[in-house]
Design a protein around this motif. Sequence first.
Motif, PDB file in Angstrom:
ATOM      1  N   ASN A 113      18.202  18.447   9.320  1.00 22.31           N
ATOM      2  CA  ASN A 113      17.723  17.657  10.504  1.00 22.31           C
ATOM      3  C   ASN A 113      16.578  18.602  11.011  1.00 22.31           C
ATOM      4  OD1 ASN A 113      18.901  19.999  11.685  1.00 22.31           O
ATOM      5  ND2 ASN A 113      20.258  18.982  12.634  1.00 22.31           N
ATOM      6  N   LEU A 114      15.645  19.279  10.469  1.00 29.53           N
ATOM      7  CA  LEU A 114      14.703  20.063  10.968  1.00 29.53           C
ATOM      8  C   LEU A 114      13.501  20.139  10.318  1.00 29.53           C
ATOM      9  CD1 LEU A 114      13.887  21.849  13.531  1.00 29.53           C
ATOM     10  CD2 LEU A 114      14.837  23.911  12.173  1.00 29.53           C
ATOM     11  N   LYS A 115      12.410  19.500  11.155  1.00 31.23           N
ATOM     12  CA  LYS A 115      11.092  19.416  10.374  1.00 31.23           C
ATOM     13  C   LYS A 115       9.940  19.815  11.113  1.00 31.23           C
ATOM     14  CE  LYS A 115       8.180  16.156   7.687  1.00 31.23           C
ATOM     15  NZ  LYS A 115       8.051  14.755   7.255  1.00 31.23           N
ATOM     16  N   SER A 116      10.039  19.785  12.578  1.00 29.92           N
ATOM     17  CA  SER A 116       8.776  20.136  13.148  1.00 29.92           C
ATOM     18  C   SER A 116       9.373  20.726  14.575  1.00 29.92           C
ATOM     19  CB  SER A 116       8.097  18.894  13.545  1.00 29.92           C
ATOM     20  OG  SER A 116       8.671  17.979  14.182  1.00 29.92           O
ATOM     21  N   ALA A 117       8.454  21.339  15.117  1.00 30.30           N
ATOM     22  CA  ALA A 117       8.868  21.959  16.567  1.00 30.30           C
ATOM     23  C   ALA A 117       7.556  22.189  17.269  1.00 30.30           C
ATOM     24  CB  ALA A 117       9.483  23.337  16.296  1.00 30.30           C
ATOM     25  N   GLN A 118       7.698  22.217  18.648  1.00 24.23           N
ATOM     26  CA  GLN A 118       6.455  22.310  19.484  1.00 24.23           C
ATOM     27  C   GLN A 118       6.972  23.500  20.319  1.00 24.23           C
ATOM     28  OE1 GLN A 118       6.834  22.089  23.290  1.00 24.23           O
ATOM     29  NE2 GLN A 118       4.306  22.624  23.355  1.00 24.23           N
ATOM     30  N   MET A 119       5.971  24.610  20.760  1.00 23.85           N
ATOM     31  CA  MET A 119       6.266  25.787  21.126  1.00 23.85           C
ATOM     32  C   MET A 119       5.417  25.963  22.455  1.00 23.85           C
ATOM     33  SD  MET A 119       6.622  27.615  17.472  1.00 23.85           S
ATOM     34  CE  MET A 119       6.161  26.172  16.614  1.00 23.85           C
ATOM     35  N   ASP A 120       5.980  26.259  23.584  1.00 26.55           N
ATOM     36  CA  ASP A 120       5.102  26.433  24.601  1.00 26.55           C
ATOM     37  C   ASP A 120       4.036  27.386  24.592  1.00 26.55           C
ATOM     38  OD1 ASP A 120       6.476  24.432  25.995  1.00 26.55           O
ATOM     39  OD2 ASP A 120       8.006  26.009  26.754  1.00 26.55           O
ATOM     40  N   PHE A 121       4.479  28.786  23.972  1.00 27.67           N
ATOM     41  CA  PHE A 121       3.564  29.592  23.652  1.00 27.67           C
ATOM     42  C   PHE A 121       4.034  30.441  22.393  1.00 27.67           C
ATOM     43  CE2 PHE A 121       3.390  29.310  28.328  1.00 27.67           C
ATOM     44  CZ  PHE A 121       2.206  28.849  28.537  1.00 27.67           C
ATOM     45  N   VAL A 122       3.021  31.027  21.665  1.00 25.77           N
ATOM     46  CA  VAL A 122       3.583  31.862  20.588  1.00 25.77           C
ATOM     47  C   VAL A 122       2.606  33.242  20.898  1.00 25.77           C
ATOM     48  CG1 VAL A 122       3.629  32.564  18.311  1.00 25.77           C
ATOM     49  CG2 VAL A 122       3.822  30.239  19.061  1.00 25.77           C
ATOM     50  N   VAL A 123       3.175  34.374  21.067  1.00 25.96           N
ATOM     51  CA  VAL A 123       2.459  35.917  21.310  1.00 25.96           C
ATOM     52  C   VAL A 123       2.474  36.469  19.955  1.00 25.96           C
ATOM     53  CG1 VAL A 123       2.550  37.785  22.368  1.00 25.96           C
ATOM     54  CG2 VAL A 123       2.951  35.727  23.620  1.00 25.96           C
ATOM     55  N   VAL A 124       1.427  36.962  19.538  1.00 28.59           N
ATOM     56  CA  VAL A 124       1.464  37.673  18.100  1.00 28.59           C
ATOM     57  C   VAL A 124       0.710  38.976  18.625  1.00 28.59           C
ATOM     58  CG1 VAL A 124       0.478  37.763  15.833  1.00 28.59           C
ATOM     59  CG2 VAL A 124       1.184  35.420  16.777  1.00 28.59           C
ATOM     60  N   SER A 125       1.246  40.057  17.717  1.00 24.51           N
ATOM     61  CA  SER A 125       0.498  41.393  18.043  1.00 24.51           C
ATOM     62  C   SER A 125       1.047  42.293  17.101  1.00 24.51           C
ATOM     63  CB  SER A 125       0.904  41.987  19.550  1.00 24.51           C
ATOM     64  OG  SER A 125       2.183  42.532  19.530  1.00 24.51           O
ATOM     65  N   LYS A 126       0.935  43.447  16.869  1.00 26.38           N
ATOM     66  CA  LYS A 126       1.568  44.357  15.999  1.00 26.38           C
ATOM     67  C   LYS A 126       2.949  44.460  16.182  1.00 26.38           C
ATOM     68  CE  LYS A 126      -2.641  47.577  14.989  1.00 26.38           C
ATOM     69  NZ  LYS A 126      -2.901  48.885  15.246  1.00 26.38           N
ATOM     70  N   ARG A 127       3.440  44.167  17.381  1.00 27.40           N
ATOM     71  CA  ARG A 127       4.927  44.307  17.743  1.00 27.40           C
ATOM     72  C   ARG A 127       5.609  43.144  17.099  1.00 27.40           C
ATOM     73  NH1 ARG A 127       1.746  46.508  21.730  1.00 27.40           N
ATOM     74  NH2 ARG A 127       2.450  48.685  22.131  1.00 27.40           N
ATOM     75  N   GLY A 128       5.278  42.066  16.737  1.00 27.93           N
ATOM     76  CA  GLY A 128       5.727  40.941  16.188  1.00 27.93           C
ATOM     77  C   GLY A 128       5.321  39.477  16.490  1.00 27.93           C
ATOM     78  N   ILE A 129       5.986  38.579  16.136  1.00 28.39           N
ATOM     79  CA  ILE A 129       5.744  37.170  16.632  1.00 28.39           C
ATOM     80  C   ILE A 129       6.791  36.729  17.443  1.00 28.39           C
ATOM     81  CG2 ILE A 129       5.193  34.889  15.652  1.00 28.39           C
ATOM     82  CD1 ILE A 129       4.677  36.499  12.750  1.00 28.39           C
ATOM     83  N   PHE A 130       6.252  36.040  18.578  1.00 25.88           N
ATOM     84  CA  PHE A 130       7.389  35.370  19.615  1.00 25.88           C
ATOM     85  C   PHE A 130       6.993  34.307  20.027  1.00 25.88           C
ATOM     86  CE2 PHE A 130       6.353  40.140  20.067  1.00 25.88           C
ATOM     87  CZ  PHE A 130       7.464  40.715  19.710  1.00 25.88           C
ATOM     88  N   PRO A 131       7.592  33.319  19.673  1.00 23.88           N
ATOM     89  CA  PRO A 131       7.644  31.963  20.004  1.00 23.88           C
ATOM     90  C   PRO A 131       8.549  32.018  21.226  1.00 23.88           C
ATOM     91  CG  PRO A 131       9.225  32.078  18.156  1.00 23.88           C
ATOM     92  CD  PRO A 131       8.333  33.349  18.444  1.00 23.88           C
ATOM     93  N   ILE A 132       7.888  31.289  22.334  1.00 27.84           N
ATOM     94  CA  ILE A 132       8.500  31.484  23.709  1.00 27.84           C
ATOM     95  C   ILE A 132       8.350  30.039  24.221  1.00 27.84           C
ATOM     96  CG2 ILE A 132       8.040  32.170  25.965  1.00 27.84           C
ATOM     97  CD1 ILE A 132       6.504  34.378  24.968  1.00 27.84           C
ATOM     98  N   GLU A 133       9.884  29.748  24.592  1.00 24.73           N
ATOM     99  CA  GLU A 133      10.206  28.501  25.070  1.00 24.73           C
ATOM    100  C   GLU A 133      10.371  28.734  26.665  1.00 24.73           C
ATOM    101  OE1 GLU A 133      11.539  24.387  25.593  1.00 24.73           O
ATOM    102  OE2 GLU A 133      10.734  25.506  23.736  1.00 24.73           O
ATOM    103  N   VAL A 134       9.507  27.952  27.644  1.00 26.32           N
ATOM    104  CA  VAL A 134       9.478  28.300  29.026  1.00 26.32           C
ATOM    105  C   VAL A 134      10.307  27.353  29.638  1.00 26.32           C
ATOM    106  CG1 VAL A 134       8.141  28.492  31.133  1.00 26.32           C
ATOM    107  CG2 VAL A 134       7.195  29.403  28.941  1.00 26.32           C
ATOM    108  N   LYS A 135      11.105  27.571  30.490  1.00 21.95           N
ATOM    109  CA  LYS A 135      11.951  26.633  31.338  1.00 21.95           C
ATOM    110  C   LYS A 135      12.082  26.974  32.825  1.00 21.95           C
ATOM    111  CE  LYS A 135      13.406  24.179  27.896  1.00 21.95           C
ATOM    112  NZ  LYS A 135      12.530  22.940  27.663  1.00 21.95           N
TER     113      LYS A 135
END
Length: 236
Positions: A113-135
């Motif tokens: 049941n999963l095909k798409s997603a909207q992410m408020d922010f995605v932070v990328v650096s040498k430390r990793g990838i962080f999709p961020i959901e802001v509430k």
Amino acid sequence: MAKIYGRADTEKRLLDKLPKEVKSIDDMDIVKKEFKKQYHSIEDKGLINKFSRWRKKRQINKIQNNKDTPLHSGTKGELRALDTLSKLDDNHHIFCGVIMELPHYVTYNGKKNLKSAQMDFVVVSKRGIFPIEVKNWTDTYIFKHRANGGLEPHEQAERAGRVLWISLKSWRDPKQPMVTSVLLTLQGNMKYNPTYKFVVVKDLITINQWIEKRKEIFSEKDVQRIVDRIKDHVTK
């Protein structure tokens, strides 16, 4: 300062509802005040003047009716989050309003049941990838959201992280890059939920320090490849 790509999705959606003179959320009160001044300066007689006053009043109402709404609150919250995240150093990349769509449905929680997603922010650096959901939700709004059968914020974050991870997989390094989903609660009223054990919960006070203390796992070349895979999916 971190490198920023795109703009907050909620801000774009809010501005699309407002007169073109409103260029940012901070302009709302300023433009409304100016429109009121113009409205009162138009003489209230004659067909053309009456039509001009009607148009100006309509613009004023557009601004008024879109203040203190969930979208307005969400926009303020996302911009606060972006202001905080932008203070990360220039080794960090921040992508705003990322939308990813997979070529086919994938399984999530036992269902395909999963095909798409909207992410408020995605932070990328040498430390990793962080999709961020802001509430920026009040306790009252959380209660109403659950009562209406809305997705748990933790689930939104987890689903987004899965879509992003699948989207970023490649035959080139990093082939299966590490993605860590983050729920960023601006009012501090959401806690870690073991049902969604891979979703980290942070607030504005702790988010940057938490990212900065993560162990470096990517090379500069890895980071650039990840950046190239995401940058065309931001809100503009």
